[in-house]
Design a protein around this motif. Sequence first.
Motif, mmCIF file in Angstrom:
data_model
loop_
_atom_site.group_PDB
_atom_site.id
_atom_site.type_symbol
_atom_site.label_atom_id
_atom_site.label_comp_id
_atom_site.label_asym_id
_atom_site.label_seq_id
_atom_site.Cartn_x
_atom_site.Cartn_y
_atom_site.Cartn_z
ATOM 1 N N LYS A 170 0.780 -1.357 0.008
ATOM 2 C CA LYS A 170 0.090 -0.155 0.282
ATOM 3 C C LYS A 170 0.580 1.318 -0.190
ATOM 4 O O LYS A 170 0.637 2.176 -0.322
ATOM 5 C CB LYS A 170 -0.860 -0.484 1.299
ATOM 6 C CG LYS A 170 -1.788 -1.029 1.554
ATOM 7 C CD LYS A 170 -2.905 -0.907 2.431
ATOM 8 C CE LYS A 170 -3.700 -1.830 2.390
ATOM 9 N NZ LYS A 170 -4.918 -2.086 2.997
ATOM 10 N N THR A 171 2.281 1.546 0.627
ATOM 11 C CA THR A 171 2.765 2.297 0.611
ATOM 12 C C THR A 171 3.265 2.297 -0.553
ATOM 13 O O THR A 171 3.392 3.759 -1.407
ATOM 14 C CB THR A 171 4.055 1.883 1.923
ATOM 15 O OG1 THR A 171 3.041 2.097 2.954
ATOM 16 C CG2 THR A 171 4.736 2.861 1.643
ATOM 17 N N THR A 191 -4.657 6.211 -8.358
ATOM 18 C CA THR A 191 -4.544 5.766 -7.149
ATOM 19 C C THR A 191 -6.082 5.212 -6.021
ATOM 20 O O THR A 191 -4.993 3.671 -5.809
ATOM 21 C CB THR A 191 -4.448 6.881 -6.467
ATOM 22 O OG1 THR A 191 -2.870 7.697 -7.374
ATOM 23 C CG2 THR A 191 -3.595 6.687 -5.361
ATOM 24 N N ASN A 251 -5.370 1.162 -4.745
ATOM 25 C CA ASN A 251 -5.238 0.837 -3.439
ATOM 26 C C ASN A 251 -6.445 0.106 -3.516
ATOM 27 O O ASN A 251 -6.654 -0.943 -2.443
ATOM 28 C CB ASN A 251 -5.407 2.556 -2.664
ATOM 29 C CG ASN A 251 -5.345 2.317 -1.580
ATOM 30 O OD1 ASN A 251 -4.198 1.840 -0.442
ATOM 31 N ND2 ASN A 251 -6.546 2.134 -0.807
ATOM 32 N N LEU A 306 -5.011 -3.348 -3.744
ATOM 33 C CA LEU A 306 -4.342 -3.694 -3.015
ATOM 34 C C LEU A 306 -4.552 -4.287 -1.856
ATOM 35 O O LEU A 306 -4.921 -5.192 -1.036
ATOM 36 C CB LEU A 306 -3.311 -2.971 -2.966
ATOM 37 C CG LEU A 306 -2.145 -2.404 -3.604
ATOM 38 C CD1 LEU A 306 -1.516 -1.884 -3.542
ATOM 39 C CD2 LEU A 306 -1.797 -3.936 -4.484
ATOM 40 N N THR A 307 -6.244 -3.414 -1.056
ATOM 41 C CA THR A 307 -7.140 -3.514 -0.125
ATOM 42 C C THR A 307 -7.627 -5.193 -0.152
ATOM 43 O O THR A 307 -7.375 -5.608 0.590
ATOM 44 C CB THR A 307 -7.832 -2.204 0.511
ATOM 45 O OG1 THR A 307 -7.517 -1.272 0.746
ATOM 46 C CG2 THR A 307 -8.645 -2.747 1.918
ATOM 47 N N ASP A 330 -5.181 -7.747 0.071
ATOM 48 C CA ASP A 330 -5.202 -7.765 1.597
ATOM 49 C C ASP A 330 -6.230 -8.548 2.787
ATOM 50 O O ASP A 330 -5.490 -9.113 3.266
ATOM 51 C CB ASP A 330 -4.916 -6.719 2.251
ATOM 52 C CG ASP A 330 -4.027 -6.407 4.047
ATOM 53 O OD1 ASP A 330 -4.074 -7.427 4.419
ATOM 54 O OD2 ASP A 330 -4.033 -5.248 4.295
#
Length: 288
Positions: free
Chosen positions: A209-210, A258, A262, A265-266, A269
């Motif tokens: 996430k970074t 972005t 994100n 990725l969330t 995750d």
Amino acid sequence: MATVTDKAVTRTGPETAAPAAKTARARLQSTAAVIVLRILVILLALVLWQVMSGPVVPEYAVSKPTDVYDALIDMLGSSTGWNDIEVTAIEVLAGFGLGVAAGTVMGLVLGSFPLLGRVLEPLVAAVNGIPKIALAPLFLLFFGIGQWSKITIAMTGVAFVVFYNIYLGLRLRERELVEVVQVMGGRRQHVLGYVTLPTLAAPFFAALKTGGPLAILGVIGGEFIASSEGVGHELFTAAQNLDAAAEFAGLIVLVALTLALNGVLTALDSYALKRLGLAARRRPQPKN
């Protein structure tokens, strides 16, 4: 209604279903209220922007929401605009993927071999201390103004973030848990599955996430310096032409990119942590 077993008595019925329904309804109402408030804040900001542009702030510097909307429609309605978006998206995804792969390999190798880690860690820290955008001219000399120079810049920024999260995660792995698994007859694959992966899951996805915004930053920075296509190239051209509306339109595209990255990725995750049994468990509701 009550179900009696040899260990406990479980009560089911309307008296237990009602509190659960109220809790779900309250949670839904709270989420809806937050969404409505967010929309109102955005609308308020747009209204203030429209009103203040010109009388308070120079219009050539900030444009107006209506002009930005027209510029965005023009960008999305042209083949050139979509080609720029496609080029930037490919560069971001390629740089992000290669950076994750390189950082993971570096972290696992240096974290698994302590002596090698102690020898190379200062060198890695020294290279990481160089601003990635300062390496852009060097990459441009190697790869030219094409896509690979931007991909390499993005990969460099992501790789170091992933490396440090993996490397420190391995160093902070509880040695006692490893020894317990080994005493119980566990082999290397058991240590990997029961200790290493659960330990590294959280820092790894935090690094992802970074690294996503860093990949976008690297690509846009490279396109700013030298490029013939891409969203960064259009932003640089708009800035040279003092076209604030086109500038904000490009920024909106970057924000959308972005948020999309994100969101993926969330979701990844949440799925991975659930598969590993590390998903946050809901607290049991107090019984009246």
